[in-house]
Design a protein around this motif. Structure first.
Motif, short mmCIF file in Angstrom:
data_model
loop_
_atom_site.label_atom_id
_atom_site.label_comp_id
_atom_site.label_asym_id
_atom_site.label_seq_id
_atom_site.Cartn_x
_atom_site.Cartn_y
_atom_site.Cartn_z
N GLY A 217 0.28 -1.54 -0.04
CA GLY A 217 0.41 -0.09 -0.16
C GLY A 217 0.67 1.37 0.12
O GLY A 217 0.60 2.00 -0.88
N GLY A 218 2.09 1.54 0.63
CA GLY A 218 2.55 2.62 0.82
C GLY A 218 3.55 2.43 -0.48
O GLY A 218 4.05 4.16 -1.35
N GLY A 219 3.71 2.11 -1.49
CA GLY A 219 4.37 1.58 -2.17
C GLY A 219 3.65 2.00 -3.57
O GLY A 219 3.54 3.12 -4.29
N VAL A 220 2.85 1.80 -3.86
CA VAL A 220 1.35 2.21 -4.45
C VAL A 220 0.84 4.07 -4.16
O VAL A 220 0.83 4.25 -5.10
N THR A 221 0.92 3.70 -3.14
CA THR A 221 0.62 5.57 -2.47
C THR A 221 1.79 6.98 -3.19
O THR A 221 1.42 7.28 -3.98
N ALA A 222 2.94 5.77 -2.64
CA ALA A 222 4.09 7.07 -3.26
C ALA A 222 4.00 7.52 -4.77
O ALA A 222 4.51 8.03 -4.99
N LEU A 223 3.81 6.03 -5.37
CA LEU A 223 3.71 6.10 -6.56
C LEU A 223 2.94 7.50 -7.09
O LEU A 223 3.27 7.59 -8.21
N LEU A 224 1.08 7.30 -6.77
CA LEU A 224 0.52 7.82 -7.32
C LEU A 224 0.91 9.01 -7.07
O LEU A 224 0.73 10.49 -7.46
N SER A 228 1.20 12.44 -9.13
CA SER A 228 0.02 13.86 -8.81
C SER A 228 0.81 14.84 -8.90
O SER A 228 0.52 16.52 -9.53
N PHE A 229 1.85 15.28 -8.24
CA PHE A 229 2.45 16.44 -7.84
C PHE A 229 3.40 16.92 -9.04
O PHE A 229 4.22 17.59 -8.26
N GLY A 237 12.78 16.58 -9.93
CA GLY A 237 13.01 17.30 -8.37
C GLY A 237 12.80 16.45 -7.02
O GLY A 237 12.98 15.50 -7.47
N PRO A 238 13.77 16.94 -6.11
CA PRO A 238 14.19 16.13 -4.83
C PRO A 238 12.79 15.73 -4.72
O PRO A 238 12.82 14.95 -4.08
N GLY A 239 11.65 16.64 -3.89
CA GLY A 239 10.69 16.11 -4.02
C GLY A 239 10.22 15.02 -4.18
O GLY A 239 9.57 13.92 -4.21
N ALA A 240 9.86 15.19 -5.54
CA ALA A 240 9.48 13.90 -6.97
C ALA A 240 10.28 12.88 -6.55
O ALA A 240 9.53 11.65 -6.38
N LEU A 241 11.60 12.67 -6.45
CA LEU A 241 12.17 11.68 -6.83
C LEU A 241 12.33 11.33 -5.43
O LEU A 241 12.72 9.50 -5.91
N ALA A 242 11.87 11.84 -4.26
CA ALA A 242 11.86 11.05 -3.18
C ALA A 242 10.61 10.03 -2.86
O ALA A 242 10.81 8.51 -2.71
N LEU A 243 9.51 11.01 -3.79
CA LEU A 243 8.60 10.42 -2.72
C LEU A 243 8.21 8.56 -4.45
O LEU A 243 8.34 7.68 -4.39
#
Length: 476
Positions: A217-224, A228-229, A237-243
């Motif tokens: 669940g955490g993996g799918v949520t992070a990819l979505l 989204s962002f 971007g650093p935030g996007a790559l972290a997700l």
């Protein structure tokens, strides 16, 4: 010592060998539980612009898809728990959790608390496959094929009445009344399920892999969240790559766990090729269909006078736009159940995705026509009903009795995941092609038609996979 799951010794099971009054009553009660899922997934689309305006946000995908996302994450947990602790018991739990989510949305003062409520409401999505598993435990296989069609897609007719009523209530009391109705239906469904539906006898010894469910669940949520962002954070971007990194790492951890633990929440070791093909067709087809609800909710309230190249101003008729096509879900479910009982579920699955492809192509013109949108939405919903019922029937044919719950949950996981992924991808396409008209940011015709084009392309892949599945089934 043998630690493999075993079927517990159940009391004698009395199956329905034909349609009768008692079975019809039980189907009606389970149908109400699935109407609740409709009020959680579809009905909020009637008021999506009002919700976006109230919370001053453009995150339509999170509001529209968070419940479906949570349903996908919760389904394996509910499926495994249902096989161990009882299907009716877990259905009641799912309904009560969905009720709590509706109350959170009703009272939420901020956007992210509202999204939390939508996530909690997602338990209603998990309830859909539990009703299917209960039906299959109460009926002989031949009766169950058509009964599954009735219980999963009959909500289409009832949703017309519910959506018309809700639209009138919204005009008087605001968008939050949608969530009051949803919570009330959950309470009624709990009372009726406990009173009229027996607990199926089939149980399996075992335990629930909570760690695997959290990783998945955490993996799918992070990819979505990454998808989204991206318009705000950028692809690199650093935030996007972290997700992105967190999502990939979590899913990799889940996959390693699923191959090592004796009872994973999703057993990747026992997925045969026919089941894998079935799940791929379901994830692609249902995603391509259900993302259209989000698109229609946005463009249906755009006036042709704005000359944007789309829109037909259906305000005041949104319940018809979403209600009438929902009848196609019931028709598709019943027809596919009939076909499955006489031929094979794979044939119905293939016919469904072909029908959906026609509907998706038609939406290029339907995006500017109220009547055209309804007509092609009927085809899309006919496809959706066929895919859901055929997916459940195929999974049931390929799974032993003691694994019906967890196998049915995979169909829910795939349908929910497909819907969520396609909704986020579609929202990203719209956001990336926004234009400014008279000082206001609006969706462009390029974005709307690109959104539809993505759906058509996904359908094309699903058609190819569906015919591979039919060919493989004919070999046996």
């Amino acid at each position: 010592m043998d630690n493999s799951p075993s079927v517990l010794d159940p009391p004698e099971q009395v199956w329905h060998t034909r349609w009768n009054r008692r079975l019809a009553g039980q189907i009606a009660v389970l149908l109400l539980a699935n109407v609740l899922a409709d009020t959680v997934i579809v009905t909020p689309m009637l008021v999506l612009p009002q919700i976006l305006g109230h919370f001053h946000t453009d995150q339509a995908a999170w509001i529209s898809s968070s419940a479906m996302l949570a349903g996908a994450m919760l389904a394996p947990l509910f499926g495994k728990s249902a096989d161990i602790h009882g299907k009716r018991r877990m259905l009641v739990v799912a309904l009560l959790v969905a009720c709590a989510g509706g109350l959170i949305c009703l009272l939420a003062p901020t956007l992210w608390l509202f999204v939390l409520g939508r996530l909690v409401q997602g338990a209603a999505v998990a309830g859909v496959f539990l009703t299917v598993a209960i039906v299959r435990d109460l009926c002989t296989p031949r009766v169950a094929m058509t009964a599954v069609g009735a219980v999963t897609t009959g909500a289409g007719v009832l949703s017309v009445v519910v959506n018309v009523s809700v639209e009138q209530l919204v005009a008087q009391s605001g968008f939050r009344v949608v969530f009051l109705v949803s919570a009330s239906l959950a309470v009624i469904a709990v009372v009726l399920v406990r009173s009229l539906v027996p607990e199926p006898a089939t149980r399996t010894a075992g335990r629930v892999d909570i760690a695997g469910a959290v990783l998945f669940g955490g993996g799918v949520t992070a990819l979505l969240a990454y998808i989204s962002f991206v318009p705000d954070l950028g692809w690199s971007g650093p935030g996007a790559l972290a997700l992105l990194g967190a999502g990939v790492a979590a899913l990799a951890g889940w996959f390693r766990t699923a191959r090592r633990v004796p009872e994973p929440v999703i057993d990747v070791r026992n997925l045969g090729r026919p089941l894998v093909l079935t799940l791929l067709v379901v994830v692609l087809g249902t995603g391509a269909v259900q993302c259209m609800d989000q698109l229609l909710s946005v463009i249906a309230q755009v006036s042709p006078d704005q000359r944007l190249g789309y829109g037909f101003d259906a305000r005041g008729s949104l319940s018809l736009l979403f209600g009438i096509p929902a009848i196609g879900i019931m028709a598709g479910g019943l027809i596919s159940g009939w076909v499955a009982a006489r031929f094979d579920p794979s044939a119905a699955l293939a016919a469904g995705v072909v029908t959906g492809t026609v509907g998706a192509v038609g939406m290029f013109s339907g995006a500017s026509s109220f009547h055209g949108a309804i007509a092609f939405a009927v085809l899309l919903n006919l496809c959706l009903g066929t895919l859901l019922v055929s997916g459940f029937n195929m999974a049931a044919v390929l799974a032993p009795p003691e694994r019906q719950g967890v196998t049915a949950s995979l169909v829910t996981v795939m349908s929910a995941t497909g819907s969520v992924v396609m909704s986020f991808v579609g929202a990203a396409v719209l956001a990336a092609t926004d234009v400014v008209v008279d000082g206001t940011v609006v969706n462009s015709a390029t974005g709307v038609h690109g959104y539809i084009g993505v759906s058509v392309g996904v359908f094309a892949v699903a058609v190819v996979l569906a015919f591979f599945l039919v060919a493989r089934r004919r070999q046996f």
